[in-house]
Design an enzyme around this catalytic site. Structure first.
Site, PDB file in Angstrom:
ATOM      1  N   HIS A 156      -6.482 -10.072  -2.997  1.00  0.00           N
ATOM      2  CA  HIS A 156      -7.413 -10.089  -1.864  1.00  0.00           C
ATOM      3  C   HIS A 156      -8.105 -11.449  -1.759  1.00  0.00           C
ATOM      4  O   HIS A 156      -8.845 -11.697  -0.796  1.00  0.00           O
ATOM      5  CB  HIS A 156      -8.456  -8.983  -2.032  1.00  0.00           C
ATOM      6  N   ASP A 381      11.138  -2.625   8.645  1.00  0.00           N
ATOM      7  CA  ASP A 381      12.549  -2.236   8.584  1.00  0.00           C
ATOM      8  C   ASP A 381      13.321  -3.333   7.858  1.00  0.00           C
ATOM      9  O   ASP A 381      13.599  -4.397   8.418  1.00  0.00           O
ATOM     10  CB  ASP A 381      13.091  -2.028  10.000  1.00  0.00           C
TER      11      ASP A 381
END
Length: 433
Positions: A156, A381
């Site tokens: 982060h 995908d």
């Protein structure tokens, strides 16, 4: 269900990072985040046929090859944070790649909802890592049925939700149709918001407070439920005026959960208690700064809403939505005025100082919300269709995370609360709007 790590390796960029890019200065907004805290998500791909059981090894090779290629564009993720500094050493040491074997059939677990609990934490690397760790860690999980779960944990320190899912989308594109079809990201946020002394707000870090009594509940709002919530938000039993705007999906879900939390607090203490709500707001495209739309890094601030008990003990959804909407509108307005880095720093610092003061007031309830809604989380995908489900990873910290459901029309809310608070909260979920 068992998850066994079979192999670990470092995936380095397919071409070396140029000398002029090997020392990345982080922004002042990145400075606020601890270097050992990672944000994670898991992408689930059930097997589509018997051939998937044979092809898992080939899929892993494709992922590793494309990861090596995408790290040439996302070069900081192949480097290391220089402890105690304001720099990422883009030294091409690489991202960590783990291969793991998971027992059982993924589709059965997805159908039964068992992945909402303990198993998820074994499908992604831990949220807290040593400071010298790779900035990106990928875990490729192979189920006996041929199904796959890809867990991704990324620091982060230089990555927010937008950056995380932009990276995953780019990686998936590279894997599916080639690296030449990927748009290059920008890592020049520090040129707009250079590092500076942030010691005045450095001690405020509520996200780092871990608590083993935190439990988690997933609440799914389908499109019909969201329509009902929006309709209910327009009803004001006091007849003091209806909403003059159409609340967003995130606003009505946030209001529903906040209202239940307010009522849960009332049940625990016997009276309505004051509370604050914070919502992380992505500042991209909301300022006057010429910041590229593909800018990576932490570029968000907090919208704050306040509930102060009055004479009305019913706590209307209408009123709660209004408070959230006004808080967000105020934050959006401040962002729109920002024309330079100092303005951005001022917005973030003021919000953080306000939250620091609120957190130091123990008698006030504070609820932290974050939203991944409208990020391309279901676009991942890699060449074997989009994921059937995307989940977060359990974190032992109170907070509420919102993300889209797999059909794009609903919202999933991941609510993490202390165990005694959760008991009262669940009882309040059935109250009338």
């Amino acid at each position: 269900m068992k998850v066994q790590i079979l192999a670990r390796k470092l995936i380095t960029p397919s071409s070396p990072t140029p000398l002029n890019l090997q020392k990345l200065k982080i922004s002042c907004l990145d400075q606020n985040f601890p270097s050992n805290y990672y944000t994670s998500c898991i992408f689930y791909y059930p097997a589509s046929g018997e051939e998937d059981c044979v092809n898992t090894a080939e899929k892993s090779k494709q992922l590793q090859k494309s990861l090596s290629e995408i790290l040439t564009l996302y070069y900081p993720l192949g480097g290391r944070y220089v402890k105690g500094s304001v720099f990422i050493d883009c030294n091409d040491n690489g991202a960590e790649y783990l291969e793991a074997k998971a027992s059982g059939c993924l589709s059965e677990f997805l159908k039964e909802g068992e992945l909402e609990t303990e198993l998820r934490n074994h499908l992604a690397p831990p949220l807290f890592q040593p400071e010298e760790s790779p900035l990106l860690i990928v875990q490729f999980n192979m189920f006996e049925c041929g199904g796959l779960a890809i867990g991704i944990s990324v620091t982060h320190k230089i990555v927010d939700g937008f950056t995380l899912f932009t990276f995953v989308d780019s990686w998936a594109t590279a894997c599916r149709i080639g690296i030449d079809r990927v748009h290059s990201p920008s890592f020049q946020l520090s040129s707009f918001c250079p590092p500076k002394d942030m010691s005045s707000i450095k001690t405020f870090s509520p996200r780092s407070k871990r608590d083993n009594t935190i439990v988690e509940k997933r609440i799914v709002f389908n499109s019909a439920a969201l329509s009902s919530l929006k309709a209910a938000a327009h009803v004001n039993v006091n007849n003091s005026g209806s909403l003059k705007y159409e609340p967003s999906r995130v606003q009505v879900v946030t209001a529903f959960i906040w209202r239940a939390l307010i009522k849960a607090s009332q049940a625990r203490y016997g009276c309505l208690c004051p509370s604050y709500l914070t919502h992380l707001v992505d500042m991209r495209r909301r300022t006057a700064l010429p910041i590229p739309g593909n800018m990576c890094g932490n570029f968000g601030t907090m919208s704050i809403a306040q509930f102060i008990p009055g004479d009305d003990s019913t706590v209307q959804l209408h009123d709660v939505v209004n408070r959230i909407h006004e808080g967000m509108s105020s934050t959006f307005s401040e962002c729109a005025k920002a024309s330079n880095g100092d303005d951005i720093i001022s917005i973030v610092t003021n919000e953080m100082l306000m939250m620091k003061e609120i957190f130091e007031t123990t008698e006030i309830d504070v609820y932290l919300f974050n939203s991944w809604s409208r990020f391309p989380i279901y676009e991942a995908d890699f060449g074997w269709e989009r994921p059937e489900w995307v989940s977060s990873v359990y974190a032992p910290m109170e907070g509420i995370l919102l993300l889209d459901s797999n059909d794009g029309d609903g919202i999933e809310a991941w609510v993490r609360l202390k165990e005694n608070t959760m008991l009262h909260f669940q009882q309040m979920l059935e109250i009338k709007y």
